[in-house]
Enzyme design. Structure first.
Site, PDB file in Angstrom:
ATOM      1  CE  LYS A 177    -139.288  62.418 -67.927  1.00  0.00           C
ATOM      2  NZ  LYS A 177    -140.158  63.491 -67.432  1.00  0.00           N
ATOM      3  CE  LYS A 214    -140.209  69.214 -63.857  1.00  0.00           C
ATOM      4  NZ  LYS A 214    -140.899  68.526 -64.982  1.00  0.00           N
TER       5      LYS A 214
END
Length: 322
Positions: free
Chosen positions: A145, A241
Site C-alpha cells: 500500500k 471486488k
C-alpha cells in the site's frame, strides 16, 4: 418466503493495518442470514466509507428489503455495493443448500482449485516494511500500500526484504499524473508487476495520454459492468471486488464482460473474514492476480475458515459457504 436477519460483527486483526487513508485494528462486517425455515444461507460484506457506506446504513438497506426478495429482484432493488453483496451471497448459499449442490455446480462452472493470493503489507516506515517483507519473503506475491511522499523508500525497503517475491503496488488514488510518471520507471526497475489505481477515480483521464510501462489496474474506478466504458484506453486490468459489484451475480457478469473487452482480471477484497472471501474464490479462477488475503490479516475468523497453504487459497468447505 425468505427471512433475512442482519448482524454487525467485529473481528480482531492480528496487527494494526494501515493504508494511506487511515489505520484499523479490527474488521467491522455485516453478516446476513437468509432462511426458508428449513435451510439457512449466509453472506458477509464490509461497508466502505469511501463509497458513503457505514455499518448502520448498510444494515438499514438490508432490513428494508421485502421478504419475497430473490437474486433477480435484488439486482433491481439495490444499487451495487456492500448491502447487495451480503444478501446476494446469502441467497446463493441458501439456494445451494436447498438444492444439495455446490454453487459452482449450479453455475455450471468447474470446481474451483487453489489460487496463489497476494499478501498485503501494511503501510509503515521503510524499516518496518523491510522487516515485514523479510518475514513474508516466502510468499510468491506481496502487495504494498503506497500513496505517500515516501513511497520510493518504502518500495526499495520491501524489495530488499523480499528479493524474490513478485510485487504489486496499490496507490489507493494517492498519486497525481506527474508523480506516477516519475515513479513508473522505478517501479519497473524494482520488478513491480502491476500498479493499482494510481490516480483518483474521476481524475484518471491522463492515464490514456501517458505511457504505461507496466499494467495499470482499475480499482476505485471500476465497480460493475456500467464502469467499463469509462475505462477504455486507461487501464489494462480491472479489480473485481464483491463489495463493489454488489455480489457474486454481478461479479461473474463483470468478469465475462471485461474479458470480452480484453481486460486482465484481478480479484480483490476488503478486510473481511473467510465468509466474505469464499464466493470470491469462484470469481478468482483463472484471474491474472488474486488478492484474497483478508483472513490472513485476522487474529480471529469464522468457525470453518478458508484453507491457505503453499498452493494458495482453497475453495470453501460446505460448512463455510456455497
Amino acid at each position: 418466503m425468505t427471512k433475512l436477519t442482519v448482524t454487525q460483527e467485529n473481528f480482531r486483526l492480528a496487527e494494526v493495518f494501515t493504508i494511506s487513508r487511515g489505520s484499523r485494528t479490527e474488521a467491522k462486517v455485516v453478516t446476513v442470514r437468509a432462511t426458508d425455515g428449513v435451510h439457512e444461507g449466509w453472506g458477509e460484506c464490509v461497508p466502505y466509507a469511501r463509497y458513503g457506506e457505514s455499518l448502520d446504513s448498510v444494515t438499514a438497506q438490508i432490513e428494508a428489503l421485502p421478504e419475497d426478495i430473490t437474486r433477480a429482484t435484488l439486482q433491481e432493488v439495490l444499487e451495487p455495493g456492500a448491502a447487495r453483496n451480503a444478501v446476494d451471497c446469502a441467497l446463493w448459499d441458501l439456494a445451494a443448500k436447498q438444492a444439495g449442490k455446490r454453487v459452482w455446480d449450479m453455475l455450471d462452472l468447474p470446481a474451483p482449485i487453489p489460487m496463489i493470493t497476494a499478501y498485503t503489507l501494511s503501510l509503515a516506515s521503510p524499516e518496518e516494511m523491510q522487516a515485514s517483507a523479510a518475514k513474508h519473503a516466502h510468499r510468491p506475491l506481496l502487495k504494498i500500500k503506497l500513496g505517500t511522499p515516501d513511497d520510493m523508500a518504502r518500495l526499495e525497503a520491501v524489495r530488499r526484504g523480499a528479493p524474490k517475491s513478485d510485487i504489486i503496488v496499490d496507490a489507493n488514488e494517492g498519486w497525481s499524473a506527474e508523480v506516477y510518471a516519475d515513479l513508473a520507471p522505478h517501479l519497473v526497475r524494482l520488478g513491480v508487476k502491476l500498479v493499482e489505481q494510481p490516480l483518483p477515480a474521476g481524475q484518471d483521464d491522463m492515464l490514456a495520454e501517458i505511457e504505461r510501462p507496466l499494467p495499470v489496474c482499475a480499482d476505485e474506478s471500476c465497480h460493475d459492468r456500467a464502469s467499463l466504458p469509462d475505462l477504455k484506453g486507461k487501464y489494462d486490468v480491472i479489480n473485481i471486488k464483491l463489495d463493489k459489484t454488489g455480489g457474486l451475480t454481478e461479479a461473474l457478469e463483470l468478469r465475462k464482460a471485461a474479458r470480452a473487452e480484453g481486460y486482465g482480471i484481478m480479484v480483490g477484497c476488503m478486510v473481511g473474514t473467510s465468509l466474505a472471501m469464499a464466493p470470491a474464490v469462484i470469481v478468482a479462477q483463472g484471474a491474472r492476480v488474486v488478492d484474497l488475503d483478508g483472513p490472513l490479516l485476522l487474529a480471529e475468523d469464522r468457525a470453518e475458515p478458508l484453507k491457505y497453504d503453499a498452493d494458495g487459497v482453497h475453495p470453501p468447505a460446505r460448512a463455510l459457504w456455497g
